[in-house]
Design an enzyme around this catalytic site. Sequence first.
Site, PDB file in Angstrom:
ATOM      1  N   ALA A  13       0.964  -1.221  -0.094  1.00 26.53           N
ATOM      2  CA  ALA A  13      -0.249  -0.027   0.117  1.00 26.53           C
ATOM      3  C   ALA A  13       1.026   1.213   0.178  1.00 26.53           C
ATOM      4  O   ALA A  13       2.298   1.202   0.170  1.00 26.53           O
ATOM      5  CB  ALA A  13      -0.910  -0.066   1.131  1.00 26.53           C
ATOM      6  N   LYS A  14       0.460   2.440  -0.131  1.00 24.01           N
ATOM      7  CA  LYS A  14       0.967   3.509  -0.094  1.00 24.01           C
ATOM      8  C   LYS A  14      -0.068   4.697   0.135  1.00 24.01           C
ATOM      9  O   LYS A  14      -1.138   4.629  -0.448  1.00 24.01           O
ATOM     10  CB  LYS A  14       2.001   3.965  -1.190  1.00 24.01           C
ATOM     11  CG  LYS A  14       2.897   5.053  -1.162  1.00 24.01           C
ATOM     12  CD  LYS A  14       4.263   4.276  -0.436  1.00 24.01           C
ATOM     13  CE  LYS A  14       5.277   5.016  -0.033  1.00 24.01           C
ATOM     14  NZ  LYS A  14       6.612   4.137   0.074  1.00 24.01           N
TER      15      LYS A  14
END
Length: 427
Positions: free
Chosen positions: A115-116
Site C-alpha cells: 500500500a502507499k
Amino acid sequence: MELTTTDRPSGKQAKNPLVMAHEQFDAAADLLGLGEGLRKLLKSPARQLIVSCPVKMDDGRIEVYTGYRVQHNLARGPAKGGIRYHPSVTLDEVTALATWMTWKCAVVGIPYGGAKGGVVVDSTKLSLSELERLTRRFTVEIGIIIGPEKDIPAPDMYTNPQIMAWMMDTYSMHKGYSVPGIVTGKPVEIGGSLGRREATARGVMITVREACRYLGRDLTGMTVAVQGFGNVGSIAAEMFHDAGAKVVAVSDVFGAIYSAGGIGPHAVKRHELEAGSVVGFPGAEPISNADLLELDVDCLVPAALEDQINESNAHRIRAKLIAEAANGPTTPEADKILRDRGIFILPDILTNAGGVTVSYFEWVQDMATFFWDEDEVNSKLERLMSRAFKDIVALMDTRKVPDMRTAAHMLAIERVAKATELRGIYP
Ligand code: GLU
C-alpha cells in the site's frame, strides 16, 4: 527553497512512475511466462481512495489538501506502506509506490501486501499545528480503509515518527482505546520498535555488504556518494563511514558537497542540524546534485526521489555499483544503458526493504504487546535481508537472469501469484 515537482532539470517531464512499475513487472512476467489473466490481476491496484482534507490554517483561512491511499495487493496479508507528503504526489505515483511495496514485502518474505499513501502538500510551508491538523484529518479520511488487520501506514518522504504518533492517537481516539498496531515508525515511547529509525539505512548496508561478497569487492576504502540526506541517506552515509567506506559526497534539496578525501558524515549531520542544509559544510567543495550522480565512485546511493537516473544522464554515470535506497530512482531506459555498461544495480525492492521489515517487527511487537531489545531486531533484520539477497542470486543463477531487478521481481511476483492461485478468485 520550494519543494517542486520531479520534473527533470532539462525541463523534460519526469517518467510516470506507474509506467515504470508496469514495465519492470512485464519484464519479469515475460520471463516467468505468466498468463494474461494473472498479469492483469497483479498489475491492478485492489483499492484506490482519493480524499479531500480541509484544514483550518493558523490565519483562519481554510485550505483543502488532496490525499490518496492505495492498496495494491492483499493476497499475502494486510496492506503495508508509507505516507508521503510532497507537492508532486499524484495518484499514479502513489499506485506505483504501492505496487513496489507488494513486491518488496514478497521479496523479503514478510506477510504483507503493498500500500502507499500521499498528500499533495509542501509540508515545509506548514506550521507544526497546521501539520498536526492536516495529519489528523487525513487519518480520519483514510480511516475507512486502514486498520491494524487491514492496512498499516508508516513514514515516507517528509513524514516522521511525530506524524505517526498523531495518526496513532487520532485512530485510537475514534476507537476509544489505544491501537498501537495502526501505524509503524512510531516513537518508541508509544509502541515503536527499537532499530526502526535506522532500519532502512541498515538494510542498505546489509545489501551492499552482501553485494561486495558476491561481486568480490571490498567495502573497506570503497568510495561512496549519497544523494539525499533525509532519514535514509544521512544514516546510510554514517553507517558506510563507520564500516570503513569513504563517503566523498552527500546532497540535499539545496545542493551537494564533495571532498575527495572524504567528508565525515557525522560532522555533516551536526552542520546540517545547525545550518538547515549540508551546503556550506567547511572543507568540502559545493557541487550540484546532477554532478553528484555522475561522480567517479565505487558506489552511488540514490536516497531521494524517483527518476533520478534516466536516459538523459545514464551514459554519464561512472559509479560501479548503484544501491537504490530510494524507491524508483532508476528508469527502465536507464537500467538498460547501465546494464550494457556493466554497472551493477541493487534494486530498490530489495535494497530499501529494511524499513518495512522492521515495520513488520514493530507491528508484531505491538500485536503481542511484547517488546524486543535492539540486538534482536537487528539480528532478525540481518537474517531476512541476507536471505532475500541469496534467494535472488540463486534465481539469477538457476534461471540465467543477468539483472538483479528482474530477478527480484520474478521472485516476488511468483510468491504473490502462488498466494493468489492457492486462495483462488472470489467468488
Ligand atoms: N516508506 C517506507 C518504504 O517505502 C517504509 C514503509 C513501511 O515501513 O511500511 O519502504
